[in-house]
Scaffold this motif. Structure first.
Motif, PDB file in Angstrom:
ATOM      1  N   UNK A  44     -82.880  20.438 -52.565  1.00 37.77           N
ATOM      2  CA  UNK A  44     -81.611  20.357 -51.835  1.00 37.77           C
ATOM      3  C   UNK A  44     -81.203  21.759 -51.852  1.00 37.77           C
ATOM      4  N   UNK A  45     -81.182  22.332 -50.513  1.00 37.69           N
ATOM      5  CA  UNK A  45     -80.703  23.767 -50.619  1.00 37.69           C
ATOM      6  C   UNK A  45     -79.248  23.955 -50.661  1.00 37.69           C
ATOM      7  N   UNK A  46     -78.349  23.034 -50.222  1.00 39.78           N
ATOM      8  CA  UNK A  46     -76.827  23.468 -50.278  1.00 39.78           C
ATOM      9  C   UNK A  46     -76.357  23.283 -51.747  1.00 39.78           C
ATOM     10  N   UNK A  47     -77.200  22.781 -52.453  1.00 36.86           N
ATOM     11  CA  UNK A  47     -76.822  22.818 -53.941  1.00 36.86           C
ATOM     12  C   UNK A  47     -77.726  23.543 -54.856  1.00 36.86           C
ATOM     13  N   UNK A  48     -78.875  24.039 -54.213  1.00 35.53           N
ATOM     14  CA  UNK A  48     -79.881  24.673 -54.909  1.00 35.53           C
ATOM     15  C   UNK A  48     -80.460  23.821 -56.020  1.00 35.53           C
ATOM     16  N   UNK A  49     -80.638  22.609 -55.728  1.00 37.83           N
ATOM     17  CA  UNK A  49     -80.993  21.644 -56.891  1.00 37.83           C
ATOM     18  C   UNK A  49     -82.518  21.128 -56.544  1.00 37.83           C
ATOM     19  N   UNK A  50     -83.207  20.990 -57.526  1.00 43.18           N
ATOM     20  CA  UNK A  50     -84.359  20.231 -57.368  1.00 43.18           C
ATOM     21  C   UNK A  50     -84.709  19.072 -58.276  1.00 43.18           C
ATOM     22  N   UNK A  51     -84.788  18.108 -57.660  1.00 45.66           N
ATOM     23  CA  UNK A  51     -85.347  16.724 -58.275  1.00 45.66           C
ATOM     24  C   UNK A  51     -86.795  16.637 -58.349  1.00 45.66           C
ATOM     25  N   UNK A  52     -87.316  15.745 -58.993  1.00 44.36           N
ATOM     26  CA  UNK A  52     -88.951  15.567 -58.869  1.00 44.36           C
ATOM     27  C   UNK A  52     -89.314  14.181 -58.899  1.00 44.36           C
ATOM     28  N   UNK A  53     -90.373  13.834 -58.318  1.00 43.21           N
ATOM     29  CA  UNK A  53     -90.899  12.518 -58.082  1.00 43.21           C
ATOM     30  C   UNK A  53     -92.159  12.547 -58.661  1.00 43.21           C
ATOM     31  N   UNK A  54     -92.768  11.836 -59.707  1.00 40.29           N
ATOM     32  CA  UNK A  54     -93.872  12.200 -60.430  1.00 40.29           C
ATOM     33  C   UNK A  54     -94.331  10.513 -60.399  1.00 40.29           C
ATOM     34  N   UNK A  55     -95.940  10.362 -59.865  1.00 40.26           N
ATOM     35  CA  UNK A  55     -96.406   9.075 -59.865  1.00 40.26           C
ATOM     36  C   UNK A  55     -97.864   9.184 -60.320  1.00 40.26           C
ATOM     37  N   UNK A  56     -98.173   7.832 -61.001  1.00 42.57           N
ATOM     38  CA  UNK A  56     -99.524   7.927 -61.527  1.00 42.57           C
ATOM     39  C   UNK A  56     -99.855   6.144 -61.449  1.00 42.57           C
ATOM     40  N   UNK A  57    -100.882   5.908 -60.883  1.00 44.56           N
ATOM     41  CA  UNK A  57    -101.387   4.553 -60.845  1.00 44.56           C
ATOM     42  C   UNK A  57    -100.236   3.404 -60.763  1.00 44.56           C
ATOM     43  N   UNK A  58     -99.207   3.823 -59.546  1.00 48.07           N
ATOM     44  CA  UNK A  58     -98.360   2.910 -59.147  1.00 48.07           C
ATOM     45  C   UNK A  58     -97.071   2.798 -59.862  1.00 48.07           C
ATOM     46  N   UNK A  59     -96.831   3.814 -60.801  1.00 48.44           N
ATOM     47  CA  UNK A  59     -95.831   3.945 -61.649  1.00 48.44           C
ATOM     48  C   UNK A  59     -95.296   5.413 -61.347  1.00 48.44           C
ATOM     49  N   UNK A  60     -93.821   5.253 -61.179  1.00 51.59           N
ATOM     50  CA  UNK A  60     -93.036   6.442 -60.959  1.00 51.59           C
ATOM     51  C   UNK A  60     -92.125   6.903 -61.842  1.00 51.59           C
ATOM     52  N   UNK A  61     -91.923   8.244 -61.990  1.00 58.62           N
ATOM     53  CA  UNK A  61     -90.740   8.597 -62.807  1.00 58.62           C
ATOM     54  C   UNK A  61     -89.931   9.696 -61.655  1.00 58.62           C
ATOM     55  N   UNK A  62     -88.545   9.634 -61.907  1.00 58.31           N
ATOM     56  CA  UNK A  62     -87.752  10.566 -61.087  1.00 58.31           C
ATOM     57  C   UNK A  62     -87.135  11.565 -62.051  1.00 58.31           C
ATOM     58  N   UNK A  63     -87.030  12.776 -62.017  1.00 57.98           N
ATOM     59  CA  UNK A  63     -86.407  13.669 -62.785  1.00 57.98           C
ATOM     60  C   UNK A  63     -85.099  14.286 -62.288  1.00 57.98           C
ATOM     61  N   UNK A  64     -83.919  14.144 -62.782  1.00 54.64           N
ATOM     62  CA  UNK A  64     -82.660  14.613 -62.003  1.00 54.64           C
ATOM     63  C   UNK A  64     -82.523  14.520 -60.731  1.00 54.64           C
ATOM     64  N   UNK A  65     -82.299  13.330 -60.290  1.00 54.12           N
ATOM     65  CA  UNK A  65     -82.127  12.831 -58.919  1.00 54.12           C
ATOM     66  C   UNK A  65     -80.578  13.054 -58.541  1.00 54.12           C
ATOM     67  N   UNK A  66     -80.572  13.274 -57.268  1.00 53.73           N
ATOM     68  CA  UNK A  66     -78.944  13.595 -56.581  1.00 53.73           C
ATOM     69  C   UNK A  66     -78.527  12.047 -56.411  1.00 53.73           C
ATOM     70  N   UNK A  67     -77.365  12.131 -56.112  1.00 56.01           N
ATOM     71  CA  UNK A  67     -76.768  10.723 -56.072  1.00 56.01           C
ATOM     72  C   UNK A  67     -77.225   9.618 -55.255  1.00 56.01           C
ATOM     73  N   UNK A  68     -77.789  10.063 -53.963  1.00 59.03           N
ATOM     74  CA  UNK A  68     -78.280   9.225 -52.996  1.00 59.03           C
ATOM     75  C   UNK A  68     -79.783   8.684 -53.355  1.00 59.03           C
ATOM     76  N   UNK A  69     -79.942   7.432 -53.570  1.00 60.32           N
ATOM     77  CA  UNK A  69     -80.950   6.989 -54.235  1.00 60.32           C
ATOM     78  C   UNK A  69     -82.147   6.849 -53.062  1.00 60.32           C
ATOM     79  N   UNK A  70     -81.834   7.046 -51.686  1.00 59.88           N
ATOM     80  CA  UNK A  70     -82.858   6.498 -50.489  1.00 59.88           C
ATOM     81  C   UNK A  70     -84.142   7.373 -50.853  1.00 59.88           C
ATOM     82  N   UNK A  71     -84.033   8.686 -50.749  1.00 55.00           N
ATOM     83  CA  UNK A  71     -85.304   9.482 -50.852  1.00 55.00           C
ATOM     84  C   UNK A  71     -86.133   9.149 -51.505  1.00 55.00           C
ATOM     85  N   UNK A  72     -85.867   8.734 -52.955  1.00 54.45           N
ATOM     86  CA  UNK A  72     -86.719   8.481 -54.073  1.00 54.45           C
ATOM     87  C   UNK A  72     -87.357   7.001 -53.722  1.00 54.45           C
TER      88      UNK A  72
END
Length: 473
Positions: A8-36
């Motif tokens: 997210x450029x306006x905050x220069x912030x990077x969150x991460x979506x990690x997936x394996x075998x149908x299971x997901x981890x999110x690292x450092x998400x922004x407040x809006x959950x919809x993208x994840x």
């Protein structure tokens, strides 16, 4: 295995979506959950964990809403003491995600709970590290923020911890690890981050000053503590929101998306002494706006400047936006904890104008006009509102530096008689400054259109840069 950086450029912030075998981890998400959540649903996957590298200062994280909506477990590193249910991991603890693993590396320094997450593939190979604000590309996290929340955590103490964390936890790792930090250039969480948002650890060992093996602890501490600018005022308040919890973003949006007629808008503004925040483009704002409105455009570092210039997170805010931008503005305010937006002007500024209510405008001159004026009258009041480091890098000889973030404390520098001419780099910040000044009663302010970028092209004015004295080299 899938790893996606969501930047997210306006905050220069990077969150991460990690997936394996149908299971997901999110690292450092922004407040809006919809993208994840949308990503997981498209892949028919389930969010299992939300990993937080630390209690963030520059944004309100989305961990609580994500956990509530998906059933995911929130994970912090050692020393974290949130006021809600979360897994407080031990140093070295491993979490399984499908066929891969995520290992906790406790790396205090930026904060005491700061932790990195080491990604291990299905073959047991360490392939990436998510470094939060411990290690950036070209820089490391500043160690002075936690003292604004806990006084005993001095910047010297945290700088010492950070040195040890980098030497003992990060530098021994394999050179081919991919480094995924939480921020890039433009964030106030470091001093001099690269524009790149990922790199190999091996290359960072070569080019990142903080990973120089010859750097002793005292040298490191001096280097990292030199040149730190005061953090935005909202930082410690966001930390507390991330520790204590907050309202659901859905609640905030539902409460804030109240369309108000011009008459109702005016009444509410007067009765509640609300801040009128006009988020339109600076050039559009200049042509006409509601008197006393403050312009902070959505197209720039909107949330950061709101957080820097509006001291009270609970201040009532009324929005003036382009049509269809209302919810975006509300979300971007909520990202940094401004949850008290109480409505927006229905029909935008055009509706206000049609009612015949008072409007204001910003006087401006071109860079060419400014050049001629400055050569004829160098004694007039000219101000450059860029940050100090930008000004020192290059500026017009004779123009005074008045950084935007210090404007409120230094308004006495402006002339009450005659005109004050103001510029920034390109016009975004000068319009913020002028709108604030006009709201405070300074009607004698003029914008230099196009800012320093336009001024340089005129090639008629003497420019200079700060030269470090030889004694300091």
């Amino acid at each position: 295995m899938k790893v996606e950086q969501i930047y997210t450029g306006c905050l220069a912030e990077a969150a991460y979506y990690i997936e394996s075998e149908g299971e997901v981890a999110i690292i450092d998400p922004l407040r809006e959950t919809k993208p994840y959540i949308d990503r997981a649903e498209r892949n028919q996957a389930q969010i299992k964990y939300v990993f937080e590298t630390h209690f963030h200062a520059d944004f309100v994280s989305g961990h609580l809403d994500l956990a509530a909506k998906t059933g995911a477990k929130i994970v912090f590193g050692p020393n974290a003491k949130p006021a809600y249910e979360a897994i407080i991991a031990e140093d070295g603890q491993v979490f399984k995600l499908g066929k891969i693993s995520i290992k906790v590396l406790h790396t205090p320094g930026h904060t005491m709970e700061s932790s990195c997450y080491l990604l291990i593939d299905e073959n047991g190979k360490e392939v990436a590290i998510f470094t939060g604000d411990t290690l950036f590309i070209g820089d490391v996290g500043r160690p002075d923020l936690a003292q604004h929340v806990i006084a005993d955590l001095t910047q010297e103490k945290l700088a010492s911890y950070l040195y040890d964390s980098l030497r003992n936890k990060i530098m021994p790792l394999s050179d081919d690890l991919i480094v995924y930090p939480n921020h890039g250039a433009g964030s106030a969480c470091g001093k001099n981050m690269s524009k790149e948002t990922t790199d190999t650890l091996g290359n960072q060992k070569k080019v990142n000053y903080a990973l120089n093996p010859a750097l002793m602890k005292e040298q490191f501490m001096k280097e990292i503590l030199t040149g730190l600018t005061p953090p935005p005022a909202y930082f410690p308040k966001n930390v507390l929101m991330n520790i204590k919890g907050y309202e659901s973003l859905d609640t905030v949006i539902n409460r804030s998306t109240q369309a108000l007629s011009p008459k109702a808008f005016e009444t509410v503004a007067q009765e509640l002494d609300a801040l009128i925040l006009d988020v339109r483009d600076a050039a559009v704002f200049a042509k006409g706006f509601i008197p006393k409105a403050i312009n902070i455009g959505l197209e720039g570092q909107f949330a950061t400047w709101v957080g820097t210039l509006v001291p009270d997170l609970k201040h009532s805010i009324l929005l003036v936006t382009e049509k269809g931008k209302e919810e975006e503005a509300i979300i971007r305010l909520a990202r940094v904890g401004y949850d008290n937006c109480i409505g927006f002007l229905e029909g935008g500024f055009e509706a206000w104008e049609k009612t015949g209510k008072p409007i204001d405008q910003v006087q401006s001159i071109s860079a060419e006009e400014f050049s001629d004026l400055f050569k004829q009258n160098p004694e007039l009041a000219y101000f450059d509102v860029r940050r100090r480091n930008e000004y020192l890098s290059e500026h017009v000889v004779g123009i005074e530096n008045l950084p935007l973030e210090t404007l409120s404390a230094n308004m006495a520098l402006l002339k009450k008689e005659g005109l004050n001419y103001i510029h920034c780099a390109g016009g975004y910040r000068s319009m913020i400054a002028i709108s604030i000044l006009k709201a405070r009663g300074f009607d004698n302010v003029v914008d230099i259109s196009g800012g320093f970028s336009a001024i340089k092209k005129v090639e008629k004015l003497p420019l200079t840069a700060y030269v470090c004295p030889t004694s300091l080299l």
